[in-house]
Design an enzyme around this catalytic site. Structure first.
Site: not given
Lengths: 483, 481, 104
Positions: A76, A151, A175
């Protein structure tokens, strides 16, 4: 081969069925083919990945290959990568190249995993849809008109679309788990403190936790083992040995008490509840026992979470001031102008909303009523879990109240988006481990069931999810659009 | 009303830079004077993803300080974020302590012309220092150097217990002596290792109501603190007497003009939004750690002063002078140790007299002294055993200071050995008596002061090397006999 | 308590939002200010369940970890990385970070 399990890939590499270079090239080719459609990755790193692949092949040949040797993965884009762009999905950091590695990326590399790219996300990990990033909307591999969740939507989409077998992600209020549910993969947020936060760009420090995504619990177990562990660079890292998660996946569910937290099953789409009930039924077939558990303060979780997360974020994001790194506005007329415009331009609307609310919640005259109250409610929510785990070993609930929603559907209504985090945020407030594992689909869209455990019960969570996955094939569904 | 009818109320906030090797939350060096930003790591720059880890030595130093002033050490204390934007504050917040400081209470004794007083300390807390902004280096720009950012500070806040500039300075000096004695601060005011802000207000004498206070910053010497506070008291009195109000504000001291001036008022009052830093956990200081620190604590200035007076029989002034300066203490103790059984008073006199005088003339600091404690002990040993007279000792000291070698070598080389051999002294005396018949007659005729003439002649003949006591004794025997 | 009464107001005036934006050093135009004000009102209404909960006697929980702060040994472990760290600086010269002149 990108659809194969990590266990299988490890064998394949060790048996010379294919080389690490071939595996990484396949991954890069798949990214080439899919990323234009999905926008799952912000940065792709083919050169360094191929260099690492050749090194992996040498290690494999020499017989001293580490656990994840040659396995491609993406991080990420809120994990700092030395020499590689790390944007956090923000214009603020659109040109930021760290001179240091996050402990997570360093640990993954030292276990042989090969970084092929950095995954798209909601800006600074604030969002539940991956629509709030400076680098554009991420699309759900199951339906390109839908969000992948957030997210960590880029990480989830990359795994679901078989760009990579594994991805790192972070989870502040869901997330990891919610995008895993929306994309039909397995995602785990371990206990707070299990994985170092060093180099993970902070959103809300007392809630942020790094974690893993993969097709299966078994795959997740490998990556979790690789990136976990005590880190002297993080004061909140725990000095506790890392368990051998892949070795502890076999186990009997007989006698295991699985709690169904009542409030977590209310206010959902009924098809979602049915899908997760099917998972519960399957667990019963495997010998587990279901018990209903009360969570009397569950209704306070969303409010508590947003107050605390936004308060912490307002302070964490103060360092983006246009002075030492990050976006600086053109021709500032004075220092205040530099601050205000750099931040006004560098942060998206959602980030600004959260900074504003968080600043307000900490400001003089309001802090006791907002942040202060939220800290008290946090205690109650955490105590609910302690009490519930006296009656059960784990809990099961739907991860999210719906399957993936349409892109744009909730964009104009941030509050509605917040409310959809109802089942995931309490876990972060308490610092507990939880994972999401796919259940039967609803109208062709994945749905996830959330397993929550007491502190440091990662092994047990992974074992139960693995047993469930052995008995079903829900996690093996492949999105047609990405087939 | 005249100035005498007003009473000033003064409280000081002293920022003590702790003498750790590395910063409070990062592994960067705290050494002073490096090129800009060469000691500013990713963490010190507030870079994304970096996390603070607390330096244990800073905690130990704070605890030692707390014990030294008789304060309470919090069993658990919390670091909070103080949020504000400033270019030399890299994260947009300073990690400090707010509701739960590590040290609470305690006091420090001061002595001024008006007597001894105890000044209460409200609290002392740990925090990180900010960087430096340099405004005159680049046209139109301020230049930011973050080498200092993250240096550990102990902020010591006093109660408003002081009433005169002299008391404020005495308190600041006592604090300065204490932190150097504890070896937790190098005390260098010029380099900013020891900084002081003052809160000053005035009220009519006899009133118990506090006036509006102004905070004065930028006083980097004891003298400036005294002058700045004095000036501020007069300014406030003048305002009040002319019917104006004192504004609560921060004022900067300008040492060139000897005045304080208002800092440009901020567009709105700062709202620091303190909250517990979620990157750090509560710091626990248990009894085991406290005991460990207590055992390792050096003797404190006050206790030492009492011991010097009572056990070593030093005069009050000597004891005070020595204990005020940890380097003098170290030198004194080292000399005593090297010298075995030297009388402490003689050692003290030599250090405060000869040594300090010579150092001052050469503009040298104690630590740069060309005469080591061992050399001084050797020298005083030679005075003590009669090899040297006091006067010869001073000559040898000068030679030592000039780097001419060790004590005995200097004595040899210069032929300064005192003559204590009685037959040698007798021979010289006989010669002097024989060649001075007139003076002998005068002396024997009752003019006692002529005795000094004989002493002078003997010393002259021996180039000052004869043992004066022996000379006197023998002369008396010969002349009176 | 005064703060409680403030919390109960779900209405937040534009000036409060503007002041908060100044405090947070965010340049916000009038249009966005109005939309943020609307958001504030909705969010503060949402969190009223917490702000109005009778829980003042509950011990606050700032952090999920019930652990003491670890202490690091006092050792210099960082070396000079100025060139690399300043590579992404918006304006650095002679080793300094530059900002528009600050007048004190």
């Amino acid at each position: 081969m990108l659809r194969e399990s990590v266990t299988r890939l490890r064998e394949g590499l060790r048996n010379k069925e294919y080389s690490a270079r071939e595996l990484v090239e396949a991954s890069l080719a798949r990214i080439d083919e899919q990323n234009g459609k999905l926008n799952a990755l912000i940065t792709v790193t083919p050169e360094s990945a191929l260099v690492a692949a050749d090194a992996a092949d040498r290690a494999l040949a020499a017989g001293d290959a580490p656990d994840l040797c040659g396995i491609p993965l993406v991080h990420k884009d809120n994990f700092c990568t030395d020499g590689v762009l790390t944007t956090c999905g923000s214009r603020m950091l659109a040109n930021f190249v760290p001179a240091y590695d996050a402990t997570v990326t360093r640990n993954a590399a030292s276990h042989g995993a090969i970084t092929v790219g950095k995954a798209n996300m909601d800006e600074f990990a604030m969002g539940s849809s991956s629509e709030h990033g400076h680098f554009g909307v991420v699309r759900n591999p199951w339906d390109h008109e839908r969000v992948p969740g957030g997210s960590s939507g880029g990480s989830a989409a990359a795994v679901a679309a078989a760009m990579v077998p594994l991805a790192t992600a972070s989870d502040t209020g869901g997330s990891i788990r919610q995008p895993a549910a929306f994309c039909g993969i397995t995602g785990m947020k371990p206990s707070y403190g299990r994985i170092s936060r060093y180099g993970l760009v902070a959103y809300a420090s007392s809630l942020d936790q790094a974690g893993v995504m993969g097709v299966s619990a078994e795959d997740c177990a490998y990556l979790l083992k690789a990136i976990s562990g005590f880190d002297p660079l993080d004061s909140t890292s725990v000095q506790r040995p890392v368990e051998d998660y892949p070795a502890e996946l076999e186990g009997a569910l007989k006698g295991l008490k699985i709690g169904l937290p009542k409030p977590y099953w209310e206010g959902l789409e009924s098809a979602v509840a049915d899908a997760v009930q099917a998972q519960a039924d399957e667990l019963v077939k495997l010998g587990a026992e279901l018990v209903e558990v009360e969570m009397p303060n569950a209704s306070l979780a969303v409010s508590t979470y947003y107050l605390i997360a936004q308060a912490e974020c307002s302070s964490n994001l103060s360092r983006y001031d246009g002075v030492r790194f990050g976006h600086r506005c053109e021709d500032p007329k004075d220092l205040q102008d530099l601050y205000r415009r750099s931040r006004g331009e560098g942060f998206c609307e959602e980030t600004q909303r959260r900074i504003l609310v968080g600043t307000f919640a900490l400001s003089s005259g309001y802090i006791d009523a907002y942040y202060g109250k939220a800290m008290r409610a946090r205690r109650l929510i955490s105590d609910d879990f302690t009490a519930a785990f006296e009656h059960c070993d784990l809990m099961l609930s739907p991860t999210a109240p719906s399957a993936a929603f349409k892109i744009g559907e909730k964009e104009t209504d941030p509050i509605a988006m917040y409310l959809a985090d109802v089942n995931t945020v309490a876990v972060n407030l308490a610092g507990l481990p939880a994972l999401s594992t796919p259940g039967p689909q609803v109208d062709g869209l994945p749905v996830g069931g959330q397993l929550i455990g007491p502190y440091f019960s990662e092994s047990r969570l992974l074992m139960v999810a693995h047993q469930l996955q052995q008995a079903t094939d829900w996690h093996l569904q492949v999105p047609e659009a990405a087939a | 009303m005249s100035i005498d009818q007003w009473e000033a109320v003064i409280g000081l906030e002293i920022h003590v830079q702790l003498k750790t090797e590395s910063k409070i939350f990062s592994g960067s060096s705290t050494a002073y004077g490096a090129d800009p930003n060469r000691q500013a790591s990713a963490l010190d720059l507030g870079m994304p993803g970096t996390l603070p880890v607390l330096n244990g030595e800073a905690v130990r130093m704070a605890v030692a300080f707390g014990l030294a002033i008789g304060a309470q050490i919090a069993p658990s204390c919390v670091f909070a974020r103080k949020n504000y934007f400033y270019p030399d504050l890299p994260k947009g917040y300073q990690i400090s302590q707010y509701e739960d400081p590590i040290v609470a209470g305690g006091s420090l004794d001061i002595v001024t012309d008006s007597g001894a007083r105890s000044i209460r300390v409200t609290r002392a807390h740990l925090e990180e220092d900010a960087g430096k902004s340099i405004h005159d280096l680049f046209r139109g720009h301020s230049a930011i150097d973050l080498n200092r950012a993250g240096t550990p500070l102990l902020e010591v806040v006093s109660e408003p217990d002081m009433h005169t500039p002299a008391e404020a300075v005495a308190y600041m000096k006592a604090m300065h002596t204490l932190v150097r004695s504890l070896d937790i601060c190098d005390g260098n005011l010029q380099e900013g290792s020891f900084r002081c802000d003052a809160n000053v207000s005035v009220r009519p004498k006899g009133s118990s109501k506090l006036g509006t206070r102004a905070e004065i910053k930028n006083m980097n010497s004891f003298r400036f603190v005294e002058r700045a506070i004095d000036h501020e008291i007069h300014r406030q009195v003048h305002r009040l007497e002319s019917g104006q109000e004192v504004v609560q504000e921060t004022r900067l001291y300008d040492s060139d003009k000897n005045e304080t001036r208002s800092m440009r008022s901020k567009e709105e009052a700062e709202d620091y939004r303190y909250f517990p830093d979620p990157d750090l956990l509560p710091v626990t200081v248990d009894e085991v750690l406290i005991d460990e620190i207590r055992v390792q604590m050096p003797e404190l200035p006050q206790a030492r002063r009492a011991r010097y007076e009572n056990e070593l029989k030093l005069g009050a002034e000597e004891a005070l002078q020595l204990t005020d300066d940890p380097e003098l203490v170290a030198y004194f103790e080292a000399t005593l140790e090297a010298g075995g059984k030297l009388p402490p008073k003689r050692v003290a006199n030599w250090i405060l007299g000869e040594l300090q005088g010579a150092l001052n003339r050469a503009d040298l600091a104690m630590e740069a002294s060309p005469v080591s404690p061992t050399q001084l002990a050797d020298l005083l040993g030679r005075v003590e055993d009669g090899t040297l007279s006091g006067k010869l000792g001073k000559q040898v000291f000068e030679a030592l200071f000039a780097g001419e070698g060790e004590v005995d070598a200097i004595i040899e080389a210069r032929g300064l050995r005192q003559i204590s051999d009685s037959s040698a002294i007798e021979a010289v005396i006989d010669e002097v008596i024989a060649s001075s018949p007139d003076q002998v007659a005068q002396y024997r005729g009752g003019e006692a002061k002529v005795f000094n003439y004989f002493v002078g002649q003997v010393m002259k003949a021996t180039r000052g090397q004869a043992n004066p006591g022996q000379v006197q004794k023998t002369l008396k025997e010969k002349l009176d006999g | 308590m005064a703060t409680d009464s403030k919390a109960k107001q779900a209405s937040i005036d534009l000036e409060t939002v503007r002041k908060t934006a100044r405090l947070a050093r965010l340049a916000v135009d009038e249009e966005h200010l109005a939309s943020y004000q609307a958001h504030f009102e909705r969010l503060l209404a949402l969190v009223a369940d917490v702000t109005e909960a009778p829980i003042d006697d509950v011990e606050p929980m700032a952090h999920p970890m019930d652990m003491a702060q670890r202490l690091r040994p006092d050792a210099v472990t960082e070396d000079d990385q100025r060139e690399r760290l300043q590579a992404s600086a918006p304006n650095a010269e002679d080793g300094f970070f530059l900002v528009p002149r600050v007048i004190e």
